[in-house]
Design a protein around this motif. Structure first.
Motif, short mmCIF file in Angstrom:
data_model
loop_
_atom_site.label_atom_id
_atom_site.label_comp_id
_atom_site.label_asym_id
_atom_site.label_seq_id
_atom_site.Cartn_x
_atom_site.Cartn_y
_atom_site.Cartn_z
N THR A 28 -127.88 28.72 -30.85
CA THR A 28 -126.44 29.18 -31.03
C THR A 28 -125.92 30.53 -31.10
OG1 THR A 28 -126.22 26.93 -31.93
CG2 THR A 28 -124.20 28.51 -32.14
N ASN A 29 -126.77 31.26 -32.03
CA ASN A 29 -126.90 32.50 -32.20
C ASN A 29 -127.29 33.49 -30.75
OD1 ASN A 29 -125.97 32.15 -34.58
ND2 ASN A 29 -128.03 32.68 -35.33
N THR A 30 -128.07 32.99 -29.90
CA THR A 30 -128.64 33.62 -28.66
C THR A 30 -127.32 33.48 -27.86
OG1 THR A 30 -130.87 33.09 -29.23
CG2 THR A 30 -130.44 33.84 -26.93
N ILE A 31 -126.76 32.40 -27.64
CA ILE A 31 -125.85 32.10 -26.68
C ILE A 31 -124.35 32.88 -26.87
CG2 ILE A 31 -124.22 30.32 -25.77
CD1 ILE A 31 -126.56 28.45 -25.94
N LEU A 36 -120.99 37.32 -25.85
CA LEU A 36 -120.19 38.50 -26.19
C LEU A 36 -120.69 39.69 -25.74
CD1 LEU A 36 -117.99 38.72 -28.16
CD2 LEU A 36 -119.70 39.14 -30.12
N GLY A 37 -121.98 39.81 -25.69
CA GLY A 37 -122.61 40.92 -25.01
C GLY A 37 -122.26 41.23 -23.70
N VAL A 38 -122.13 40.11 -22.84
CA VAL A 38 -121.90 40.41 -21.37
C VAL A 38 -120.22 40.66 -21.42
CG1 VAL A 38 -121.18 39.28 -19.29
CG2 VAL A 38 -123.52 39.15 -20.21
N HIS A 159 -129.94 40.71 -22.59
CA HIS A 159 -129.53 40.08 -24.01
C HIS A 159 -130.46 39.10 -24.47
CE1 HIS A 159 -126.34 42.39 -26.05
NE2 HIS A 159 -125.96 42.51 -24.75
N TRP A 160 -130.59 38.27 -23.33
CA TRP A 160 -131.58 37.04 -23.41
C TRP A 160 -132.97 37.32 -23.77
CZ3 TRP A 160 -130.58 32.07 -24.33
CH2 TRP A 160 -131.36 30.88 -24.34
#
Length: 195
Positions: A28-31, A36-38, A159-160
């Motif tokens: 969840t944090n990664t998604i 948000l980063g994009v 980010h991934w």
């Protein structure tokens, strides 16, 4: 001899991994980090590239050189950590998306694409009374979908795949990302937290 298949294959490693509660939280944090980063990176990159694409911009060459310098020299790990700490971003998602929100390379790519859009479109919109923000929002951005999609993909993959910043800035295991957990399992061979 060479053995291609194990003697008695089991799925016990998968069972252990899927029972690990922090893994789902980390996904969840990664998604959230990726989305948000994009979004932040696209917004800031497009906002920075638009004025730089104007050849008549006062001090445009100097501003471009400031962006270029950041491609050649970084601030360093310790000053960046101290800045993130002083901004109270440790153990937050902001520590993962804000420091790398602007890439000078991406700004130059988008700036060059913006320069390829004919000036006549902006001039006609200005004759109709459009502001710069209206021109950017309703003319430039819709015409820039290809370059924005490309930048989005680059930022998303970045980010991934990122794990080092999360390992440094996030100490709370409930706020970590999945890459840190996978690294811990794969490289450190540490499964004590998983069981």
């Amino acid at each position: 001899g060479l053995r291609l298949l194990p003697n008695s294959p089991t799925l016990s490693a998968y069972e252990t991994l899927f029972e690990y509660k922090l893994l789902w939280n980390a996904y969840t944090n990664t998604i959230i980090r990726c989305v948000l980063g994009v979004l932040i990176s696209l917004l800031v990159t497009a906002l920075a590239a638009f004025p730089l694409s104007k050849r008549w911009l006062p001090f445009g060459g100097m501003l471009t050189n400031y962006f270029l310098i950041t491609m050649l020299f970084g601030g360093g790990l310790i000053p960046t950590y101290l800045l993130v700490k002083d901004l109270n971003m440790l153990n937050t998602i902001w520590a993962l998306v804000v420091p790398g929100a602007v890439s000078a390379y991406n700004v130059f790519i988008v700036r060059n694409f913006f320069r390829s859009i004919p000036d006549a479109l902006e001039e006609s919109a200005m004759l109709d009374g459009a502001s710069w923000f209206t021109i950017w929002t309703f003319i430039i951005l819709p015409l820039s979908k290809p370059v924005l999609a490309t930048i989005s993909l680059w930022v998303l993959v970045g980010h991934w795949n990122a794990w080092f910043d999360a390992m440094i800035y996030i100490q709370n295991p409930y706020r970590t990302v999945v890459q840190v957990i996978l690294r811990k399992i794969a490289i450190e061979h540490d499964t004590t937290d998983v069981v």
